[in-house]
Design an enzyme around this catalytic site. Structure first.
Site, PDB file in Angstrom:
ATOM      1  N   HIS A   1      -9.377  10.510   2.581  1.00 33.63           N
ATOM      2  CA  HIS A   1      -9.641   9.103   2.266  1.00 33.63           C
ATOM      3  C   HIS A   1     -11.135   8.768   2.349  1.00 33.63           C
ATOM      4  O   HIS A   1     -11.500   7.595   2.457  1.00 33.63           O
ATOM      5  CB  HIS A   1      -8.816   8.164   3.149  1.00 33.63           C
TER       6      HIS A   1
ATOM      7  N   ARG B   1       2.336  -0.457  11.938  1.00 35.92           N
ATOM      8  CA  ARG B   1       1.352  -0.603  10.867  1.00 35.92           C
ATOM      9  C   ARG B   1       0.981  -2.068  10.679  1.00 35.92           C
ATOM     10  O   ARG B   1      -0.192  -2.407  10.486  1.00 35.92           O
ATOM     11  CB  ARG B   1       1.905  -0.028   9.562  1.00 35.92           C
TER      12      ARG B   1
ATOM     13  N   CYS C   1      -2.585  15.325   1.231  1.00 34.76           N
ATOM     14  CA  CYS C   1      -2.618  13.933   0.761  1.00 34.76           C
ATOM     15  C   CYS C   1      -2.374  13.942  -0.743  1.00 34.76           C
ATOM     16  O   CYS C   1      -2.721  14.903  -1.441  1.00 34.76           O
ATOM     17  CB  CYS C   1      -3.985  13.324   1.082  1.00 34.76           C
TER      18      CYS C   1
ATOM     19  N   TYR D   1     -10.265   4.885  -1.453  1.00 31.96           N
ATOM     20  CA  TYR D   1     -10.446   4.280  -0.138  1.00 31.96           C
ATOM     21  C   TYR D   1     -11.911   3.988   0.180  1.00 31.96           C
ATOM     22  O   TYR D   1     -12.198   3.248   1.119  1.00 31.96           O
ATOM     23  CB  TYR D   1      -9.836   5.170   0.948  1.00 31.96           C
TER      24      TYR D   1
ATOM     25  N   ASN E   1      -0.274  10.253   8.092  1.00 32.24           N
ATOM     26  CA  ASN E   1      -1.596   9.635   8.142  1.00 32.24           C
ATOM     27  C   ASN E   1      -1.974   9.253   9.581  1.00 32.24           C
ATOM     28  O   ASN E   1      -1.092   8.985  10.398  1.00 32.24           O
ATOM     29  CB  ASN E   1      -1.628   8.385   7.259  1.00 32.24           C
TER      30      ASN E   1
END
Length: 430
Positions: free
Chosen positions: A202, A90, A166, A251, A144
């Site tokens: 998102h 990440r 989510c 988002y 994700n």
């Protein structure tokens, strides 16, 4: 009844355990299997989970394993909550974006694409194990980018019943209740309220809200705009919200205000991944405390509010045929007229023993439908690229993304992405 958790060494696992413990009267779990490929992390998180279960009288057995097939075999439900490349990957996604002047967030832009390319082949392998070893199971994915992962599952392993989940919709629901002042009166049970939301994971817009059947959306919008007016550091500008008549998923700030997000990246380190790495080190130290049997308060800083509620209520609604409405990611199957029926959308669905059924929904207005269509094109290209290791489709996906690089920079960004994550992208390098 057996439930398998793939990625059981996650720092979120104790919250999931609490959700199962809170529902033992309705959800008769007998075996919970936590599977992870990191034995040292599984020992810490799993050991804490075992103490949590023992402290509640051991209502179900808890098994720890690094054998994925053993965990899945015979399960009624399989949940996935994994991170290919762990938190270090990440961090690499974030700094990949920073290097090229692009958004590096883990589910959005080039960061989200890199994560999808690493993750989708692994999730598809898990789904094939479910097909072979637990053919009647429901696969519930929390990994994700949830929308892209669910799109891949629907297209490449359609015989496995699957959905993507989510926590953003339920968080929005609870924040709206609190803003209306109804949270204390009605308790924290979100079943009183129904949020009308539609879009992609998102990339969704909230556009309606009912409490016990009463339409309170005008009050919601009024309160929301009053809050924006009163907050000099508001995350949304008032004109945009007034003209949309909807509340965007958090988002969408990456799309509506990319200059803000790009400016914030200039302040790294620490990036969000680096912050989470510090938080997780602290959490794992607390999980390892031999006398601890309750999740630490610091777990909330990790994110994932209402994670246990979302996860265990969904399984409970399915098992007990409750016919509840949950907002999840599924192929919409014609529920949204004039949109492709095979598109995976994040939308309200009825959940019961007959499955997860999308509820009829009006299409989004033109002011946002174009953005959704463009991002969906990116998703479809990315899913195909990940499944087949296609550099050509990966190039097209980057070119299609509204937050992607300029056309003359696509190849450079793609080369950097594939090289950065070479160890986790074997299909692109075989």
């Amino acid at each position: 009844m057996k439930v398998a958790v793939v990625g059981g060494g996650s720092s979120y696992t104790p919250v999931l355990i609490k959700g199962f413990l809170d529902r033992v009267d309705q959800f008769p779990l007998t075996e919970l299997w936590l599977m992870d490929i990191l034995p040292e992390r599984l020992e810490i998180v799993g050991g804490f989970a075992q103490r949590m279960v023992a402290a509640q009288g051991g209502p179900f057995s808890l098994h720890l394993t690094t054998d994925r097939r053993a965990a899945i075999a015979g399960a009624s439900y399989v949940t996935t909550q994994l991170r290919v490349g762990w938190m270090q990957a990440r961090r690499e996604d974030e700094y990949l974006g920073l290097r090229h002047g692009l958004i590096g967030q883990e589910t959005t832009g080039v960061g989200g694409m890199a994560k999808a390319l690493r993750t989708i082949p692994v999730i598809l392998d898990i789904a094939r194990d479910v097909h072979d070893l637990a053919p009647n199971a429901l696969l519930v994915n929390f990994t994700n980018p949830a929308g892209l992962v669910t799109e891949a599952l629907a297209r490449f392993v359609p015989d496995v019943h699957s959905t993507g989940v989510c926590n953003v919709p339920i968080t929005a629901k609870m924040m709206i209740l609190e803003a209306l002042g109804d949270l204390e009166a009605r308790g924290t049970d979100p079943s009183h309220a129904h949020l009308d939301t539609l879009g992609l994971n998102h990339l969704s817009w909230h556009r309606g809200f009912k409490i016990d059947g009463e339409d309170v959306w005008p009050r919601v919008m009024e309160r929301f705009m009053l809050q924006l007016e009163a907050d000099e550091h508001a995350q949304w500008d008032l004109d945009t919200i007034r003209r949309l008549g909807m509340i965007p998923n958090y988002y969408l700030q990456y799309y509506y205000y990319p200059h803000r997000k790009l400016a914030a990246q200039q302040g790294w380190p620490p990036s969000r991944a680096e912050e989470v790495m510090t938080l997780e080190a602290e959490l794992l130290a607390q999980y390892a405390e031999p006398d601890r049997s309750e999740p630490p308060e610091g777990l909330l800083k990790r994110g994932g509010a209402y994670y246990s509620t979302v996860a265990t209520q969904l399984l409970n609604a399915h098992y007990n045929d409750l016919g509840e409405t949950h907002i999840v990611n599924v192929p919409q199957r014609g529920a949204v007229v004039d949109w492709p029926a095979d598109w995976v959308l994040e939308m309200p669905c009825r959940v019961g023993r007959d499955g997860i059924v999308p509820l009829p929904a009006e299409p989004l207005p033109l002011v946002v439908a174009g953005l959704l269509s463009q991002v969906k094109a990116f998703e479809l290209l990315t899913v195909e690229a990940a499944a087949f290791g296609s550099r050509e489709l990966a190039y097209q996906a980057l070119l299609a993304h509204p937050l992607g690089p300029s056309a003359d920079r696509v190849q450079a960004v793609l080369d950097d992405m594939l090289l950065t994550h070479r160890a986790y992208l074997p299909l692109f390098w075989h």
